[in-house]
Design an enzyme around this catalytic site. Structure first.
Site, mmCIF file in Angstrom:
data_model
loop_
_atom_site.group_PDB
_atom_site.id
_atom_site.type_symbol
_atom_site.label_atom_id
_atom_site.label_comp_id
_atom_site.label_asym_id
_atom_site.label_seq_id
_atom_site.Cartn_x
_atom_site.Cartn_y
_atom_site.Cartn_z
ATOM 1 N N ASP A 152 0.793 -1.144 0.060
ATOM 2 C CA ASP A 152 0.087 -0.006 -0.063
ATOM 3 C C ASP A 152 1.066 1.305 0.147
ATOM 4 O OD1 ASP A 152 -3.350 0.237 0.805
ATOM 5 O OD2 ASP A 152 -1.977 2.136 1.117
ATOM 6 N N ARG B 285 -18.060 -10.389 2.360
ATOM 7 C CA ARG B 285 -18.866 -9.566 3.048
ATOM 8 C C ARG B 285 -18.336 -9.206 4.121
ATOM 9 N NH1 ARG B 285 -23.085 -13.761 5.118
ATOM 10 N NH2 ARG B 285 -21.127 -14.768 5.266
ATOM 11 N N GLU B 286 -18.460 -7.911 4.226
ATOM 12 C CA GLU B 286 -17.958 -7.183 5.561
ATOM 13 C C GLU B 286 -18.626 -7.662 6.656
ATOM 14 O OE1 GLU B 286 -17.572 -2.808 5.402
ATOM 15 O OE2 GLU B 286 -17.025 -2.544 3.377
ATOM 16 N N PHE C 230 -31.312 -12.591 2.766
ATOM 17 C CA PHE C 230 -31.494 -11.247 1.884
ATOM 18 C C PHE C 230 -32.935 -10.896 1.708
ATOM 19 C CE2 PHE C 230 -27.583 -9.195 0.651
ATOM 20 C CZ PHE C 230 -26.722 -9.651 1.699
ATOM 21 N N CYS D 146 -20.422 -1.236 -1.667
ATOM 22 C CA CYS D 146 -20.372 -2.187 -2.861
ATOM 23 C C CYS D 146 -21.931 -2.164 -3.524
ATOM 24 C CB CYS D 146 -20.110 -3.679 -2.300
ATOM 25 S SG CYS D 146 -18.540 -3.542 -1.593
ATOM 26 N N LYS E 213 -22.939 1.419 -5.306
ATOM 27 C CA LYS E 213 -22.322 1.794 -6.465
ATOM 28 C C LYS E 213 -22.241 0.782 -7.634
ATOM 29 C CE LYS E 213 -17.841 -0.032 -5.616
ATOM 30 N NZ LYS E 213 -16.974 -0.917 -6.259
ATOM 31 N N LYS F 234 -24.304 -1.576 8.090
ATOM 32 C CA LYS F 234 -24.683 -2.709 8.638
ATOM 33 C C LYS F 234 -24.058 -3.249 9.888
ATOM 34 C CE LYS F 234 -22.007 -6.266 6.204
ATOM 35 N NZ LYS F 234 -22.164 -7.392 5.291
#
Ligand code: UGA
Length: 438
Positions: A31, A156-157, A254, A265, A268, A328
């Site tokens: 990075d 998934r976060e 879901f 995610c 966008k 979330k």
């Protein structure tokens, strides 16, 4: 042992780097942000993700994982380079901003000195990989064979470690058997564990990712559209979802109606996907994603409307507590957070808003300075005319409505995530309102 570089130490990059170290690879994470690299080298995460800091620390200590700011070091070290930089929505537009991805390719490829594989993991508009393959061929030093593959990520976060170490599937977009073999070697422990592999061309791999997020967003907006109908028909969307869920073709996941989807995610990605379809001349095929987006945003407006009603038709000078700020639970990510969108709309409508989130408070204070941020549920709710549950953290479900009733000015609650037990709150004399329920 495979030698890997992971370019980009954001959410995806750090999880992927630590996951590959766990699978037995030697990994260098890259990075350009020196402070971030220094923190990661100490095993500290710049974001909240359950279990990930432990995994990073374990492999920094084992010597299989290190972090650097040097492209030279990554180029010299690795045979497989994963591109995990972010592809956000362009400011003021809908299409994806590929500048970080382009920059990474332009920095890395001229430094490569031996045959290697570049593997894109970022979410990109279909056609990007094929175009980048041409860029790579132009930039690679003469006589150095650099191939490009696409291997989209579905983590998934909040569940990133488990999703990386036991994914539902691995999608490999490749242009030949050499690339497929390299990637099958990298992921061999996952293949041994029975994870299915889908091997495709580059375009299909890119599209699988866009289609997956579009499907998930559509599923959420479907149930939220049903919520709108339930509201006027006097029906209950949570029972409606339950009634659907026993059909195995539909399932129960879901289908949680509420404030809808946010984060870095789904919103966008559906916009970029619809915009890409328009560029390709098939805009009609994905025009429904515009509707998916609109349904999603209408839920936020509906939550604000319910609060206004509870406050007697005006928000002016009313005190509102917003419980939740992350997009979330189990995440401190506030990008396009429905909770904070609602909080800001309430504030713009004249309310004095106090927000509280168990882990996202620092981010809220940094990015939403006009909101007051409290350190406990009780402090957030003290003197409130209305309380909004906007992110369904487990601790909010456990709040005792009787006890909380003693600190607020009025017992008004909007359960914007359908997370509370209506009977319990009504028994404690709260005016309980929810999205998609009477
Ligand atoms: C999403 C996808 O689920 C991942 O598979 C994908 O890899 C990731 O995007 C990505 O492209 O990187 P994530 O953004 O972490 O993952 O979050 P989700 O768990 O999908 O939740 C997205 C939003 O939908 C949240 O705001 C959540 O509250 C909302 N949601 C989810 C609902 O409103 N209702 C539901 O039933 C489920």
């Amino acid at each position: 042992m495979q030698r890997i570089s992971v370019v980009g130490s954001g959410y995806l990059g750090v999880t992927h780097a630590a996951g590959l170290a766990e699978l037995g690879c030697e990994v260098v994470g890259l990075d350009l942000d020196e402070a971030k690299v220094a923190r990661l080298a100490r095993g500290e995460l710049p974001f909240h993700e359950p279990g990930l800091a432990e995994l990073v620390r374990e492999h920094v200590t084992s010597g299989r994982l290190r972090f650097t700011t040097s492209y030279d070091e990554a180029a010299e070290f690795a045979d497989v380079h994963f591109l995990c930089v972010n592809t956000p929505q362009q400011p003021g537009g809908e299409v994806a901003d590929l500048s970080h991805l382009e920059a990474a390719v332009h920095r890395l490829v001229p430094l490569l000195r031996r045959e290697c594989l570049l593997v894109g993991k970022s979410t990109v508009p279909v056609g990007t990989a094929a175009r980048l393959a041409g860029v790579v061929a132009d930039l690679a030093p003469a006589a150095v064979a650099v191939r490009l593959a696409w291997n989209p990520e579905f983590l998934r976060e909040g569940h990133a470690v488990a999703d990386t170490l036991s994914p539902d599937r691995i999608v490999l977009g490749v242009t030949g058997q050499e690339s497929e073999k390299v990637l099958r070697d990298v992921y061999a422990p996952l293949a041994d564990a029975g994870v299915p592999f889908v091997v495709t061309d580059l375009a299909t791999a890119e599209l699988i990712k866009s289609a997956a997020n579009a499907f998930l967003a559509t599923k959420i907006s479907f149930i939220n559209a049903m919520a709108e109908v339930c509201e006027v028909a006097g029906a209950d969307v949570t029972l409606l979802a339950k009634g659907l869920s026993y059909d195995p073709r539909i399932g129960d996941r879901f289908l949680d109606a509420g404030l809808g989807f946010g984060g870095g995610c789904l919103p966008k990605d559906i916009r970029a996907f619809a915009a890409r379809a328009e560029e390709l001349g098939v805009g009609d095929a994905l025009s429904f994603l515009r509707e998916v987006d609109s349904i999603n945003l209408r839920r936020r407006a509906r939550a604000v409307h319910l609060v206004r009603e509870q406050c007697g038709g005006t928000l002016d000078g009313r005190r509102v507590a917003v419980l939740g700020g992350a997009f979330k639970p189990d995440s401190d990510d506030i990008r396009d957070s429905p909770a904070l969108h609602v909080a800001e709309e309430l504030r713009r409508g004249g309310a004095e808003v106090t927000a509280y989130d168990p882990v996202a408070n620092d981010n809220i204070r940094r990015h939403h300075p006009a909101l007051v941020c409290a350190d406990t549920v009780e402090d957030a709710c003290a003197g409130a005319d209305a309380v909004v549950l906007a992110t369904e953290w487990a601790q909010f479900r456990e709040v005792d409505p009787e006890a909380l009733g003693t600190v607020v000015a009025h017992r008004h609650v909007v359960d914007a995530r359908n997370a509370l037990d209506p009977e319990r709150w009504r028994r404690a004399s709260w005016d309980y309102r929810a999205l998609g329920r009477r």
